[in-house]
Design a protein around this motif. Structure first.
Motif, PDB file in Angstrom:
ATOM      1  N   GLY A 103      36.243  27.394  44.569  1.00 18.37           N
ATOM      2  CA  GLY A 103      36.592  26.900  43.236  1.00 18.37           C
ATOM      3  C   GLY A 103      36.836  28.038  42.266  1.00 18.37           C
ATOM      4  N   ALA A 104      36.013  29.094  42.345  1.00 20.81           N
ATOM      5  CA  ALA A 104      36.188  30.259  41.468  1.00 20.81           C
ATOM      6  C   ALA A 104      37.499  30.969  41.763  1.00 20.81           C
ATOM      7  N   VAL A 105      37.815  31.135  43.040  1.00 17.93           N
ATOM      8  CA  VAL A 105      39.070  31.806  43.421  1.00 17.93           C
ATOM      9  C   VAL A 105      40.267  31.014  42.908  1.00 17.93           C
ATOM     10  N   ILE A 106      40.209  29.697  43.039  1.00 16.57           N
ATOM     11  CA  ILE A 106      41.300  28.849  42.538  1.00 16.57           C
ATOM     12  C   ILE A 106      41.407  28.975  41.020  1.00 16.57           C
ATOM     13  N   GLY A 107      40.265  29.005  40.325  1.00 15.48           N
ATOM     14  CA  GLY A 107      40.291  29.180  38.871  1.00 15.48           C
ATOM     15  C   GLY A 107      40.934  30.491  38.464  1.00 15.48           C
ATOM     16  N   ILE A 108      40.633  31.570  39.185  1.00 19.77           N
ATOM     17  CA  ILE A 108      41.229  32.876  38.882  1.00 19.77           C
ATOM     18  C   ILE A 108      42.730  32.850  39.146  1.00 19.77           C
ATOM     19  N   ILE A 109      43.130  32.307  40.288  1.00 18.56           N
ATOM     20  CA  ILE A 109      44.561  32.233  40.622  1.00 18.56           C
ATOM     21  C   ILE A 109      45.308  31.422  39.570  1.00 18.56           C
ATOM     22  N   ALA A 110      44.700  30.319  39.136  1.00 16.72           N
ATOM     23  CA  ALA A 110      45.363  29.455  38.145  1.00 16.72           C
ATOM     24  C   ALA A 110      45.627  30.199  36.841  1.00 16.72           C
ATOM     25  N   VAL A 111      44.672  30.998  36.371  1.00 18.81           N
ATOM     26  CA  VAL A 111      44.869  31.668  35.073  1.00 18.81           C
ATOM     27  C   VAL A 111      45.796  32.867  35.171  1.00 18.81           C
ATOM     28  N   ILE A 112      45.907  33.487  36.355  1.00 18.58           N
ATOM     29  CA  ILE A 112      46.840  34.616  36.459  1.00 18.58           C
ATOM     30  C   ILE A 112      48.235  34.169  36.912  1.00 18.58           C
ATOM     31  N   TRP A 113      48.329  32.920  37.341  1.00 13.05           N
ATOM     32  CA  TRP A 113      49.608  32.382  37.829  1.00 13.05           C
ATOM     33  C   TRP A 113      50.611  32.208  36.698  1.00 13.05           C
ATOM     34  N   PRO A 117      49.289  27.011  29.234  1.00  9.00           N
ATOM     35  CA  PRO A 117      48.040  26.273  29.471  1.00  9.00           C
ATOM     36  C   PRO A 117      48.185  25.061  30.397  1.00  9.00           C
ATOM     37  N   LEU A 118      49.253  24.277  30.233  1.00  5.87           N
ATOM     38  CA  LEU A 118      49.414  23.102  31.096  1.00  5.87           C
ATOM     39  C   LEU A 118      49.670  23.494  32.543  1.00  5.87           C
ATOM     40  N   GLN A 119      50.407  24.583  32.736  1.00  2.00           N
ATOM     41  CA  GLN A 119      50.655  25.073  34.095  1.00  2.00           C
ATOM     42  C   GLN A 119      49.346  25.553  34.733  1.00  2.00           C
ATOM     43  N   ILE A 120      48.522  26.248  33.949  1.00  2.00           N
ATOM     44  CA  ILE A 120      47.218  26.706  34.440  1.00  2.00           C
ATOM     45  C   ILE A 120      46.375  25.498  34.853  1.00  2.00           C
TER      46      ILE A 120
END
Length: 198
Positions: A103-113, A117-120
């Motif tokens: 879950g943490a890895v996915i959260g990190i990937i989402a914010v650097i992707w 905000p909606l895309q994150i």
């Protein structure tokens, strides 16, 4: 924006994504443990004993002792207890910290992707849902409609975002993906006389 400011902002955003992911991962463990019983994916004898997604509060599956907040800190509680229940010493499944870390890895990937905000949010929710599905599938052999069907709508809605694929491409992808699995499932059922896909 100054490069050092940008770097600090990115690091802070990644940290927020990681913390959010750890917390969501902890909740996903509840869904993974209790959801299959709620949705009738496991034998009837186990359904009532697990609770629903809100109550009772988290407990040791072996001795059913309710867990205080200090024993629910993602990853750290598992490490502090050396992977065992503090009350009965039963082993705690490795799945718990792995899902939290995932879950943490996915959260990190989402914010650097993306910076949007909606895309994150869409990236994180889709990633966390797939993580949950993978764990449920690994433990039960099923992919619950309660998660898969809303994901179809969410995926199509995400295609409306400016940085997403076109809605037409998303619809084509959804139809092609569904059709491919339906054909494989039907062929397996015809050849073997039983369902072969979760």
């Amino acid at each position: 924006m100054d490069s050092s400011l940008s770097s600090n902002f990115s690091a802070a955003a990644a940290l927020v994504g990681a913390i959010a992911g750890l917390l969501i991962g902890s909740f996903l463990n509840v869904v993974i443990h209790r959801g299959p019983a709620l949705w009738g994916l496991i034998e009837p004898g186990n359904r009532r004993s697990r609770g629903d997604l809100v109550a009772p509060r988290s407990y040791c599956p072996a001795c059913r002792t309710p867990l205080p907040a200090l024993r629910l800190i993602p990853v750290l509680s598992y490490l502090a207890q050396r992977g065992r229940c503090a009350t009965c010493s039963a082993p705690i499944a490795l799945r718990y910290p792995l899902v939290e870390i995932g879950g943490a890895v996915i959260g990190i990937i989402a914010v650097i992707w993306s910076d949007a905000p909606l895309q994150i949010l869409a990236t994180a929710v889709l990633g966390w849902s797939l993580l949950c599905l993978a764990a449920i599938d690994a433990e039960t052999g099923f992919l619950p409609d309660a998660i898969t069907l809303p994901l179809i709508g969410l995926g199509l809605a995400a295609s409306m975002l400016p940085t997403g694929p076109s809605p037409l491409a998303s619809v084509i992808g959804a139809v092609a993906g569904f059709s491919a699995f339906a054909i494989v499932g039907a062929a397996y059922a015809r050849l073997r006389g039983r369902d072969g896909l979760g």
